[in-house]
Write a protein that holds these residues in place. Structure first.
Motif, PDB file in Angstrom:
ATOM      1  N   THR A   1      -3.992   7.090  -4.171  1.00 37.41           N
ATOM      2  CA  THR A   1      -2.776   6.293  -4.198  1.00 37.41           C
ATOM      3  C   THR A   1      -1.755   6.945  -3.295  1.00 37.41           C
ATOM      4  O   THR A   1      -1.731   8.164  -3.156  1.00 37.41           O
ATOM      5  CB  THR A   1      -2.202   6.133  -5.622  1.00 37.41           C
ATOM      6  OG1 THR A   1      -0.933   5.497  -5.523  1.00 37.41           O
ATOM      7  CG2 THR A   1      -2.044   7.457  -6.347  1.00 37.41           C
ATOM      8  N   SER A   2      -0.966   6.118  -2.676  1.00 36.51           N
ATOM      9  CA  SER A   2       0.086   6.701  -1.846  1.00 36.51           C
ATOM     10  C   SER A   2       1.384   6.768  -2.640  1.00 36.51           C
ATOM     11  O   SER A   2       2.419   7.054  -2.099  1.00 36.51           O
ATOM     12  CB  SER A   2       0.272   5.822  -0.605  1.00 36.51           C
ATOM     13  OG  SER A   2       0.485   4.488  -1.015  1.00 36.51           O
ATOM     14  N   LYS A   3       1.292   6.459  -3.944  1.00 35.64           N
ATOM     15  CA  LYS A   3       2.541   6.263  -4.685  1.00 35.64           C
ATOM     16  C   LYS A   3       2.904   7.364  -5.669  1.00 35.64           C
ATOM     17  O   LYS A   3       4.003   7.411  -6.172  1.00 35.64           O
ATOM     18  CB  LYS A   3       2.476   4.921  -5.413  1.00 35.64           C
ATOM     19  CG  LYS A   3       2.331   3.782  -4.423  1.00 35.64           C
ATOM     20  CD  LYS A   3       1.875   2.517  -5.058  1.00 35.64           C
ATOM     21  CE  LYS A   3       1.345   1.563  -3.995  1.00 35.64           C
ATOM     22  NZ  LYS A   3       0.675   0.426  -4.565  1.00 35.64           N
TER      23      LYS A   3
ATOM     24  N   ASN B   1       0.287  -4.781  -5.052  1.00 30.66           N
ATOM     25  CA  ASN B   1       0.068  -3.900  -3.892  1.00 30.66           C
ATOM     26  C   ASN B   1       0.749  -4.465  -2.648  1.00 30.66           C
ATOM     27  O   ASN B   1       1.349  -3.721  -1.869  1.00 30.66           O
ATOM     28  CB  ASN B   1      -1.427  -3.741  -3.615  1.00 30.66           C
ATOM     29  CG  ASN B   1      -2.072  -2.715  -4.540  1.00 30.66           C
ATOM     30  OD1 ASN B   1      -1.381  -1.956  -5.213  1.00 30.66           O
ATOM     31  ND2 ASN B   1      -3.392  -2.707  -4.587  1.00 30.66           N
TER      32      ASN B   1
ATOM     33  N   PHE C   1       0.467   2.235  -9.652  1.00 33.95           N
ATOM     34  CA  PHE C   1       0.681   3.673  -9.689  1.00 33.95           C
ATOM     35  C   PHE C   1      -0.560   4.428 -10.100  1.00 33.95           C
ATOM     36  O   PHE C   1      -0.576   5.617 -10.167  1.00 33.95           O
ATOM     37  CB  PHE C   1       1.817   4.034 -10.644  1.00 33.95           C
ATOM     38  CG  PHE C   1       1.629   3.490 -12.022  1.00 33.95           C
ATOM     39  CD1 PHE C   1       0.961   4.222 -12.976  1.00 33.95           C
ATOM     40  CD2 PHE C   1       2.123   2.244 -12.355  1.00 33.95           C
ATOM     41  CE1 PHE C   1       0.790   3.707 -14.251  1.00 33.95           C
ATOM     42  CE2 PHE C   1       1.954   1.737 -13.621  1.00 33.95           C
ATOM     43  CZ  PHE C   1       1.283   2.467 -14.571  1.00 33.95           C
ATOM     44  N   ARG C   2      -1.639   3.727 -10.388  1.00 32.55           N
ATOM     45  CA  ARG C   2      -2.744   4.458 -10.960  1.00 32.55           C
ATOM     46  C   ARG C   2      -3.815   4.805  -9.933  1.00 32.55           C
ATOM     47  O   ARG C   2      -4.687   5.606 -10.180  1.00 32.55           O
ATOM     48  CB  ARG C   2      -3.363   3.659 -12.097  1.00 32.55           C
ATOM     49  CG  ARG C   2      -2.391   3.473 -13.231  1.00 32.55           C
ATOM     50  CD  ARG C   2      -2.790   2.285 -14.059  1.00 32.55           C
ATOM     51  NE  ARG C   2      -4.173   2.382 -14.464  1.00 32.55           N
ATOM     52  CZ  ARG C   2      -4.570   2.832 -15.637  1.00 32.55           C
ATOM     53  NH1 ARG C   2      -3.692   3.220 -16.521  1.00 32.55           N
ATOM     54  NH2 ARG C   2      -5.842   2.883 -15.932  1.00 32.55           N
ATOM     55  N   GLY C   3      -3.702   4.182  -8.798  1.00 29.50           N
ATOM     56  CA  GLY C   3      -4.663   4.489  -7.758  1.00 29.50           C
ATOM     57  C   GLY C   3      -6.082   4.149  -8.132  1.00 29.50           C
ATOM     58  O   GLY C   3      -7.035   4.765  -7.671  1.00 29.50           O
TER      59      GLY C   3
ATOM     60  N   SER D   1      -8.266   4.193   0.240  1.00 35.09           N
ATOM     61  CA  SER D   1      -7.734   3.359  -0.841  1.00 35.09           C
ATOM     62  C   SER D   1      -8.843   2.894  -1.778  1.00 35.09           C
ATOM     63  O   SER D   1      -8.580   2.476  -2.900  1.00 35.09           O
ATOM     64  CB  SER D   1      -7.006   2.148  -0.271  1.00 35.09           C
ATOM     65  OG  SER D   1      -7.944   1.204   0.208  1.00 35.09           O
TER      66      SER D   1
ATOM     67  N   LEU E   1      -8.035  -0.850  -6.710  1.00 35.52           N
ATOM     68  CA  LEU E   1      -8.957  -1.311  -5.671  1.00 35.52           C
ATOM     69  C   LEU E   1     -10.406  -0.887  -5.948  1.00 35.52           C
ATOM     70  O   LEU E   1     -11.302  -1.735  -5.943  1.00 35.52           O
ATOM     71  CB  LEU E   1      -8.490  -0.867  -4.285  1.00 35.52           C
ATOM     72  CG  LEU E   1      -7.193  -1.517  -3.791  1.00 35.52           C
ATOM     73  CD1 LEU E   1      -6.986  -1.239  -2.307  1.00 35.52           C
ATOM     74  CD2 LEU E   1      -7.186  -3.018  -4.046  1.00 35.52           C
TER      75      LEU E   1
ATOM     76  N   ASP F   1      -1.339 -10.595   2.878  1.00 37.10           N
ATOM     77  CA  ASP F   1       0.088 -10.297   3.018  1.00 37.10           C
ATOM     78  C   ASP F   1       0.423  -9.890   4.440  1.00 37.10           C
ATOM     79  O   ASP F   1      -0.465  -9.631   5.257  1.00 37.10           O
ATOM     80  CB  ASP F   1       0.502  -9.207   2.020  1.00 37.10           C
ATOM     81  CG  ASP F   1      -0.121  -7.854   2.308  1.00 37.10           C
ATOM     82  OD1 ASP F   1       0.004  -7.366   3.443  1.00 37.10           O
ATOM     83  OD2 ASP F   1      -0.724  -7.270   1.382  1.00 37.10           O
TER      84      ASP F   1
HETATM   85  P1  ADP Z   1      -2.060   2.012  -6.506  1.00 39.64           P
HETATM   86  O1  ADP Z   1      -1.447   0.680  -6.224  1.00 39.64           O
HETATM   87  O2  ADP Z   1      -1.933   2.404  -7.932  1.00 39.64           O
HETATM   88  O3  ADP Z   1      -1.632   3.091  -5.558  1.00 39.64           O
HETATM   89  P2  ADP Z   1      -4.462   0.733  -5.730  1.00 39.64           P
HETATM   90  O4  ADP Z   1      -5.882   1.015  -5.995  1.00 39.64           O
HETATM   91  O5  ADP Z   1      -3.912  -0.572  -6.166  1.00 39.64           O
HETATM   92  O6  ADP Z   1      -3.621   1.893  -6.350  1.00 39.64           O
HETATM   93  O7  ADP Z   1      -4.180   0.918  -4.186  1.00 39.64           O
HETATM   94  C1  ADP Z   1      -4.516   2.165  -3.562  1.00 39.64           C
HETATM   95  C2  ADP Z   1      -3.701   2.389  -2.295  1.00 39.64           C
HETATM   96  O8  ADP Z   1      -4.101   1.488  -1.301  1.00 39.64           O
HETATM   97  C3  ADP Z   1      -2.224   2.156  -2.459  1.00 39.64           C
HETATM   98  O9  ADP Z   1      -1.551   3.303  -2.902  1.00 39.64           O
HETATM   99  C4  ADP Z   1      -1.790   1.782  -1.028  1.00 39.64           C
HETATM  100  O10 ADP Z   1      -1.546   2.944  -0.287  1.00 39.64           O
HETATM  101  C5  ADP Z   1      -3.019   1.122  -0.473  1.00 39.64           C
HETATM  102  N1  ADP Z   1      -2.910  -0.358  -0.526  1.00 39.64           N
HETATM  103  C6  ADP Z   1      -3.476  -1.178  -1.420  1.00 39.64           C
HETATM  104  N2  ADP Z   1      -3.184  -2.484  -1.165  1.00 39.64           N
HETATM  105  C7  ADP Z   1      -2.410  -2.482  -0.049  1.00 39.64           C
HETATM  106  C8  ADP Z   1      -1.793  -3.509   0.737  1.00 39.64           C
HETATM  107  N3  ADP Z   1      -1.881  -4.806   0.411  1.00 39.64           N
HETATM  108  N4  ADP Z   1      -1.087  -3.129   1.820  1.00 39.64           N
HETATM  109  C9  ADP Z   1      -0.972  -1.814   2.156  1.00 39.64           C
HETATM  110  N5  ADP Z   1      -1.534  -0.801   1.468  1.00 39.64           N
HETATM  111  C10 ADP Z   1      -2.255  -1.112   0.380  1.00 39.64           C
END
Ligand code: ADP
Ligand code: MG
Length: 589
Positions: free
Chosen positions: A78-80, A34, A95-97, A72, A100, A59
C-alpha cells in the motif's frame, strides 16, 4: 500430526477476500475508493449481470508505474500506510493494502494503468491470483481495473449471492453514497448499456443531491449545521411530516466516508420520535466531521461500521442538533400551540408568518445552536429554539432561574423563567425522565433483584413463543423467568432499576407483559432497540400526581438535564416557553 506449513499466498489472499469481498458491491467499493485516493476527477463503473460477470472501474487518476502496478498486487502493498500510527489516523479511503490481491485471487483480473509521464499503459492479467500475462499496451492516463467472473473459484461465496436485482441495488446505493461524499468527482454507473447514474465533475453538494434525487425532493429539506468542540455536523434532513416510504434516502458520512452507523439511526429515531416509523422515513444526508483519532474505522474489514470513542456524547450531540432543526422550523407537523388554538390558549398562537425553509445552500443561523456549546455552561441540555418565537430557555439557567408559580389543572405547572414564562406538562416530563433513566440503567448491564415470593404468570399462545425467543435478552434486562408448566411462568427476579427513584411506578408483571407484546411486534432483534422499546414501555408507567412545589421543581431540574428535554418519548412536547419579548408583542407593548 501434520507438519506446520506456511499457507500459500493465493490461499491467504482468498481468505482475506472472504473478509472484505462479500459481493460485487464490495469490489466496486474497493476499486472506486482506490480511484478517489488516486485523485481521479472522473470514475466510470461498468457492470455486467449485476457485477457477477464483469465489474470494470476506470478512472483518470494518477495511474501507476509498471513497478507500482506489480507491487499493488502483492499482499500488504500500500502506498497509504507506513506505521501503526498511520493506522490510527487513517484519512485516505483504502488502507489495508490487500484489496487488489484479494480481488485478483477470486476472479479473472485485468489491471491497465498509465501515469502522465509515459505514452504507453501497462497491463497485468491474472487468473485466480496468478499472473498470466504482463506488458505494455495502449491506454489513457489513469487506471482501469476489470474484474470478471467474481468468485469463479469460490463456489460457496457465489451461492451466497442474492438475486441480480438485490446485488445491483447494493452497487447503486454504494456508488450513490460515494458520489454524495465526493460531489466534485464525476461518476458514471452503467449496467450493460443502461445508465444507472451519471453526474458530472465539479459539483457542490446541493447540485449533486439534486442531480441524484431530483430538485423537488431536495429543495424541501432543512439544512443542519452544528458544532460541538472539534465535532461538526452538517447536512440536510426532511422536515417533520414529509416522509419517504423507504430508507433509501438516508445517508451518513463520517469524515467523508459513507458509513452505516447505529448512532445516526438512533439519533434520527429520537429526533423524529413517533413521527418516524415503518413506511415513514425522512430523507437525511448527514456529514459528521471529527478528529480521526476519535473514530475507529477498523472495526469492520470492509469499513462499513465505525465505532466512536465516546458513543453517548456523540449521540447526544446528534439528537440535540437534529431536534433543534426539526422542532424549531415550524414547518411540517403542526406546532402544538397552533394546534390547540381554537380551544386552548389563543394568546400563545404564533404570530409570526409561517416559517419558510431557508434556501438550500444557505447556512442556517447557528448562533442558537452554538449557544448550547458555550464552554461556561457545564452541560449542554436544551437546544434553544430559533426561528419561532417560542423559545426554550437555555438549560444551564434551568434550576437556578426557573421559579415555580403554580399548578394548573393538575397536569401542568407554570414557571417564571429568566426569559419569560414556561408551562410544563407534568406527565410528559415524567415520561421523558423515566425513559432516559431506564435506558441508561439498561445500558449499564442492569442488576436484578430476586423476588421473595416468585410471581406466577399465565403466559401462553403467541406471547409464550415471544418469551421463549427473547428469554436471554429479558434476563440481560433483569427479568428472570422459568417455565412452570401449562402456560405458566415463574417470575423469579425483576430488574433493580424498576424503582420509583428512576420514575417507574407500575407493576413489574404488567410491564413484562407489555414488553412481550411490544417484542412480538418488532421485527428487529437489535438489542439497543429492544432496550429503547422497554424504556419506552416503562416510561408509560411513570405518572404520579405531583402536588408539592418541591417535587415540581425537582422534576423540572431533572427534565432540563435530560438529553432530549423538549419531548416525551412518544414525541409530545414536555414544555412550552414564551419569552417576555413575545408577551410584549402580544399585548402591543
Ligand atoms: P490500499 O488501497 O489499502 O492501499 P489496495 O490493494 O486497494 O490497498 O491498493 C494497493 C495500492 O495500489 C494502493 O496503495 C495504490 O498505491 C495502488 N492503487 C490501487 N488502485 C489504484 C488506482 N485506481 N490508481 C492509482 N493507484 C492505485
Ligand atoms: Mg484500497
Amino acid at each position: 500430526m501434520a507438519d506446520v506449513q506456511l499457507l500459500p499466498t493465493t490461499l491467504i489472499n482468498q481468505i482475506a477476500a472472504g473478509e472484505v469481498i462479500e459481493r460485487p458491491a464490495s469490489v466496486v467499493k474497493e476499486l472506486v475508493e482506490n480511484s478517489l485516493d488516486a485523485g481521479a476527477t472522473h470514475v466510470e463503473i461498468i457492470l455486467q449481470k449485476a457485477g457477477r460477470e464483469l465489474i470494470r472501474v476506470t478512472d483518470n487518476g494518477s495511474g501507476m508505474t509498471p513497478e507500482n502496478a506489480h507491487l499493488s498486487l502483492e499482499r500488504h502493498a500500500t502506498s497509504k500506510i507506513r506505521s501503526f500510527e498511520d493506522l490510527t489516523t487513517v484519512v485516505s479511503m483504502g488502507f489495508r493494502g490487500e484489496a487488489l490481491p484479494s480481488i485478483a485471487s477470486i476472479s479473472h483480473f485485468t489491471l491497465r494503468t498509465r501515469t502522465p509521464n509515459t505514452d504507453t499503459a501497462h497491463e497485468i492479467r491474472l487468473e485466480g491470483g496468478q499472473i498470466i500475462s504482463e506488458g505494455p499496451t495502449a491506454g489513457d492516463i489513469g487506471t482501469s481495473i476489470s474484474v470478471a467472473h467474481l468468485f469463479y473459484n469460490v463456489p460457496a461465496r457465489r451461492k451466497f449471492l442474492k438475486s441480480d436485482s438485490t446485488e445491483l441495488s447494493q452497487c447503486v446505493d454504494l456508488v450513490k453514497a460515494l458520489a454524495i461524499a465526493h460531489p466534485q468527482v464525476g461518476f458514471r454507473l452503467m449496467e450493460g448499456r443502461r445508465s444507472l447514474l451519471e453526474v458530472s465533475a465539479g459539483q457542490d453538494l446541493e447540485t449533486r443531491l439534486k442531480a441524484i434525487f431530483g430538485a423537488e425532493t431536495i429543495t424541501l429539506l432543512l439544512p443542519v449545521q452544528a458544532q460541538q468542540g472539534d465535532d461538526c455536523l452538517k447536512g440536510f434532513v426532511s422536515p417533520l411530516g414529509q416522509y419517504q416510504p423507504t430508507r433509501q434516502k438516508i445517508f451518513f458520512f463520517i469524515n467523508s466516508r459513507p458509513v452505516d452507523s447505529k448512532i445516526f439511526h438512533q439519533a434520527l429515531r429520537e429526533a423524529y420520535g413517533l413521527h418516524m416509523g415503518p413506511g415513514r422515513y425522512p430523507c437525511a444526508f448527514l456529514f459528521l466531521q471529527l478528529p480521526a483519532h476519535q473514530v475507529d474505522v477498523n472495526v469492520h474489514p470492509a469499513k462499513r461500521e465505525v465505532r466512536f470513542r465516546t458513543e453517548r456524547e456523540k449521540l447526544t450531540f446528534l439528537v440535540q442538533a437534529l431536534s433543534a432543526v426539526l422542532h424549531t422550523s415550524g414547518s411540517g407537523a403542526p406546532v402544538p400551540f397552533a394546534a390547540t388554538t381554537p380551544t386552548g390558549l389563543p394568546f400563545l398562537a404564533p404570530s409570526s408568518p409561517p416559517f419558510t425553509p431557508q434556501p438550500f445552500g444557505l447556512q442556517p443561523s447557528t448562533d442558537k445552536l452554538t449557544a448550547f456549546n458555550t464552554p461556561s455552561f457545564p452541560r449542554p441540555s436544551v437546544p434553544a429554539i430559533t426561528q419561532t418565537q417560542f423559545r426554550v430557555a437555555q438549560a444551564p439557567v434551568a434550576t437556578h432561574g426557573w421559579q415555580f408559580l403554580s399548578f394548573l389543572h393538575t397536569q401542568y405547572a407554570l414557571f417564571s423563567t429568566p426569559e419569560g414564562l414556561a408551562l410544563v406538562c407534568l406527565p410528559a416530563a415524567q415520561a421523558r425522565i423515566a425513559f432516559e433513566n431506564i435506558e441508561a440503567a439498561l445500558l449499564r448491564a442492569p442488576e436484578s433483584q430476586n423476588l421473595l415470593i416468585p410471581a406466577l404468570l399465565q403466559i401462553d399462545g403467541a406471547l409464550s413463543t415471544v418469551l421463549k425467543t427473547h428469554q436471554k435478552i429479558l434476563a440481560r434486562q433483569g427479568f428472570h423467568l422459568a417455565p412452570f408448566g401449562q402456560g405458566t411462568w415463574r417470575l423469579e427476579a425483576i430488574p433493580s432499576w424498576l424503582s420509583g427513584e428512576n420514575g417507574f411506578h407500575g407493576s413489574p408483571e404488567a410491564l413484562l407483559v407489555a414488553e412481550l407484546h411490544a417484542l412480538g411486534e418488532m421485527s428487529s432483534a437489535d438489542e439497543s432497540l429492544l432496550h429503547q422499546r422497554l424504556a419506552h414501555v416503562a416510561a408509560q408507567h411513570a405518572q404520579v400526581t405531583i402536588t408539592h412545589t418541591a417535587a415540581a421543581v425537582r422534576l423540572v431540574d431533572q427534565l432540563l438535564s435530560c438529553r432530549q428535554p423538549l419531548k416525551s418519548p412518544s414525541g409530545a412536547p414536555t414544555l412550552w416557553h414564551i419569552s417576555v419579548d413575545e408577551l410584549k408583542k402580544r399585548f402591543f407593548l
